[in-house]
Design a protein around this motif. Structure first.
Motif, PDB file in Angstrom:
ATOM      1  N   ALA A 192       0.828  -1.204   0.000  1.00 18.76           N
ATOM      2  CA  ALA A 192       0.000   0.000   0.000  1.00 18.76           C
ATOM      3  C   ALA A 192       0.865   1.258   0.000  1.00 18.76           C
ATOM      4  O   ALA A 192       0.604   2.211  -0.752  1.00 18.76           O
ATOM      5  CB  ALA A 192      -0.930  -0.001   1.206  1.00 18.76           C
ATOM      6  N   GLY A 193       1.886   1.274   0.834  1.00 20.66           N
ATOM      7  CA  GLY A 193       2.801   2.413   0.862  1.00 20.66           C
ATOM      8  C   GLY A 193       3.532   2.579  -0.454  1.00 20.66           C
ATOM      9  O   GLY A 193       3.756   3.693  -0.934  1.00 20.66           O
ATOM     10  N   LEU A 194       3.925   1.468  -1.056  1.00 21.51           N
ATOM     11  CA  LEU A 194       4.606   1.500  -2.337  1.00 21.51           C
ATOM     12  C   LEU A 194       3.747   2.203  -3.389  1.00 21.51           C
ATOM     13  O   LEU A 194       4.229   3.072  -4.134  1.00 21.51           O
ATOM     14  CB  LEU A 194       4.908   0.064  -2.781  1.00 21.51           C
ATOM     15  CG  LEU A 194       5.922  -0.116  -3.907  1.00 21.51           C
ATOM     16  CD1 LEU A 194       7.335   0.084  -3.382  1.00 21.51           C
ATOM     17  CD2 LEU A 194       5.785  -1.525  -4.507  1.00 21.51           C
ATOM     18  N   GLY A 195       2.460   1.837  -3.437  1.00 22.55           N
ATOM     19  CA  GLY A 195       1.571   2.443  -4.407  1.00 22.55           C
ATOM     20  C   GLY A 195       1.354   3.928  -4.167  1.00 22.55           C
ATOM     21  O   GLY A 195       1.411   4.738  -5.097  1.00 22.55           O
ATOM     22  N   LEU A 196       1.128   4.309  -2.922  1.00 24.80           N
ATOM     23  CA  LEU A 196       0.880   5.713  -2.614  1.00 24.80           C
ATOM     24  C   LEU A 196       2.105   6.581  -2.861  1.00 24.80           C
ATOM     25  O   LEU A 196       2.017   7.666  -3.435  1.00 24.80           O
ATOM     26  CB  LEU A 196       0.432   5.852  -1.153  1.00 24.80           C
ATOM     27  CG  LEU A 196      -0.988   5.375  -0.842  1.00 24.80           C
ATOM     28  CD1 LEU A 196      -1.201   5.305   0.655  1.00 24.80           C
ATOM     29  CD2 LEU A 196      -2.017   6.294  -1.485  1.00 24.80           C
ATOM     30  N   PHE A 197       3.277   6.103  -2.451  1.00 24.15           N
ATOM     31  CA  PHE A 197       4.473   6.933  -2.545  1.00 24.15           C
ATOM     32  C   PHE A 197       5.003   7.060  -3.963  1.00 24.15           C
ATOM     33  O   PHE A 197       5.613   8.066  -4.314  1.00 24.15           O
ATOM     34  CB  PHE A 197       5.561   6.378  -1.620  1.00 24.15           C
ATOM     35  CG  PHE A 197       5.530   6.990  -0.234  1.00 24.15           C
ATOM     36  CD1 PHE A 197       4.359   7.498   0.286  1.00 24.15           C
ATOM     37  CD2 PHE A 197       6.673   7.051   0.535  1.00 24.15           C
ATOM     38  CE1 PHE A 197       4.315   8.063   1.550  1.00 24.15           C
ATOM     39  CE2 PHE A 197       6.651   7.612   1.803  1.00 24.15           C
ATOM     40  CZ  PHE A 197       5.471   8.120   2.315  1.00 24.15           C
ATOM     41  N   CYS A 198       4.834   6.031  -4.800  1.00 24.61           N
ATOM     42  CA  CYS A 198       5.343   6.157  -6.170  1.00 24.61           C
ATOM     43  C   CYS A 198       4.584   7.245  -6.919  1.00 24.61           C
ATOM     44  O   CYS A 198       5.158   7.964  -7.750  1.00 24.61           O
ATOM     45  CB  CYS A 198       5.287   4.824  -6.907  1.00 24.61           C
ATOM     46  SG  CYS A 198       3.641   4.214  -7.334  1.00 24.61           S
TER      47      CYS A 198
END
Length: 219
Positions: free
Chosen positions: A103-109
């Motif tokens: 989830a963090g990967l998706g939001l931060f990219c």
């Protein structure tokens, strides 16, 4: 204009959401590693803020947002408290870490790409920095937890590729003036789902062709 489609309030909300879910993943990994509450907080802070700090330093947004917005610092502490009291059963921690990290990967990219472009980078470099924003905190988390970063391991499921896809989608949406809260969330969700599918089906990037032997992996 990008600023008309993606307001500072939305950008800040994306950052806080990404910080929270990355902090959860860092704190959960600390639990699995049997860290104490201070170690949990450190790992949560590093995981949540590491990629954003790198992004802000590269684009010249100094002092970095992590040192000017109290919410950026407090959010990982809130996540740590939640994990401290409500962390899942030991046998489920590994799965939970992966889900929150995805989830963090998706939001931060997406958030990293948009902020980099807003500070004057071209689309290609903005997407590249979006990728770095997404994976930077996870790399630091793994190093502090004495693990080889997932980004570098051939025997781990795709990690950087989903973030690359999400960042590229965000860059293309900017290019064609189609970026808004709905399409940005679609980009983040695409990266999130790809990461989950990679974890579910063990998708991995190819290694060098014509390798002599698989017996010398640790040499």
């Amino acid at each position: 204009m990008l600023t008309d489609l993606f307001s500072p309030t939305v950008q800040h909300s994306l950052d806080i959401a990404g910080i929270f879910v990355f902090a959860i993943s860092g704190a959960l990994l600390a639990v699995r590693k049997n860290f104490d509450v201070f170690g949990m907080a450190v790992l949560a802070e590093v995981t949540a803020l590491g990629g954003g700090l790198f992004r802000d330093l590269i684009i010249g947004a100094v002092p970095p947002a992590a040192f000017t917005d109290l919410g950026y610092f407090v959010t990982p502490l809130v996540a740590t408290a939640i994990v401290f009291f409500l962390h899942p059963e030991v046998e489920r921690i590994t799965k939970a870490v992966g889900v929150f990290d995805a989830a963090g990967l998706g939001l931060f990219c997406v958030a990293g790409t948009v902020k980099a472009y807003g500070h004057g980078l071209g689309l290609t470099f903005a997407a590249t920095l979006g990728l770095a924003t997404a994976v930077g905190g996870g790399v630091l988390r793994d190093i502090l937890a004495h693990e080889v970063p997932s980004l570098l391991r051939w025997d781990r499921d795709l990690y950087a590729v989903p973030a690359m896809v999400g960042a590229t989608m965000a860059a293309l949406l900017i290019r064609y003036d189609s970026l808004n809260i709905t399409t940005s969330m679609l980009s983040a969700a695409t990266a999130f789902v790809l990461r989950l599918l990679a974890m579910r089906y063990n998708w991995r990037a190819p290694r060098a062709w014509h390798r002599r032997s698989a017996a010398s992996e640790e040499a």
